[in-house]
Design a protein around this motif. Structure first.
Motif: not given
Length: 198
Positions: A57-68, A90-103
């Motif tokens: 669900x946080x994909x929308x926020x990360x999409x906006x952050x990716x393009x920013x 860029x998206x993958x690098x941002x995901x690294x911050x959210x890796x715990x959420x992904x796991x």
């Protein structure tokens, strides 16, 4: 590949000859920021699909952050990488911050798949149980992979990037991409292997 097929797979549609290329838009946007907007239209669906598969669900926020982030870093864009792989990087690098959420998401998917009720029709039940077991095992396998291996596997499978593109966006040698992908595939296969009854 038909335009609808390309769109469904998350691949960018071919740019008509009378429109500027992605690289041209980035170069032009350095002096005219409004020229960056078409890049969002061309690539947001594919990047969002990749993010949603990985983080939910946080994909929308990360999409906006990716393009920013892409907009802010557009002056340092390297044409040899390509815009689409650059955005996935860029998206993958941002995901690294959210890796715990992904796991946590993969672990929750694994638990949820195991807890769903069995459907009443026998043939349907067998099909759904097989699919549910596979989904549960796949989610568990993805959760157990090291972040670097999971990034390479999912950039290959869900973003459809080449080894060279992944190497460029993750800033690692192509050989490292190959070894991480090999390890991720091997561990995922092991997790998905169901022992045959003896």
């Amino acid at each position: 590949m038909h335009r609808a097929d390309a769109h469904e797979r998350g691949q960018p549609e071919a740019v008509p000859p009378d429109e500027p290329s992605d690289g041209d838009l980035i170069r032009e946007s350095v002096g005219a920021p409004e020229r960056f907007a078409p890049l969002f239209d061309r690539h947001a669906v594919a990047v969002h699909r990749y993010l949603a598969r990985r983080i939910g669900q946080t994909a929308d926020d990360l999409l906006a952050e990716t393009f920013l982030v892409a907009f802010r870093q557009r002056g340092g864009y390297r044409p040899d990488v390509g815009v689409r792989p650059w955005l996935f990087g860029i998206a993958t690098n941002l995901l690294r911050r959210h890796v715990r959420s992904e796991e946590r998401r993969y672990r929750a998917l694994a638990r949820f798949a195991a807890a769903e009720p069995t459907p009443p029709v026998v043939e349907e039940a067998i099909d759904r149980l097989d699919a549910r077991a596979l989904r549960r095992e796949l989610a568990s396998a993805l959760a157990s992979l090291h972040r670097r291996d999971r990034d390479v596997l999912l950039l290959t499978a869900w973003a459809d990037l080449s080894y060279e593109q992944i190497a460029a966006v993750l800033d690692v040698p192509v050989g490292t991409v190959r070894s991480r992908l090999h390890r991720a595939r091997r561990l995922t296969r092991l997790a998905l292997t169901v022992e045959e009854p003896t």
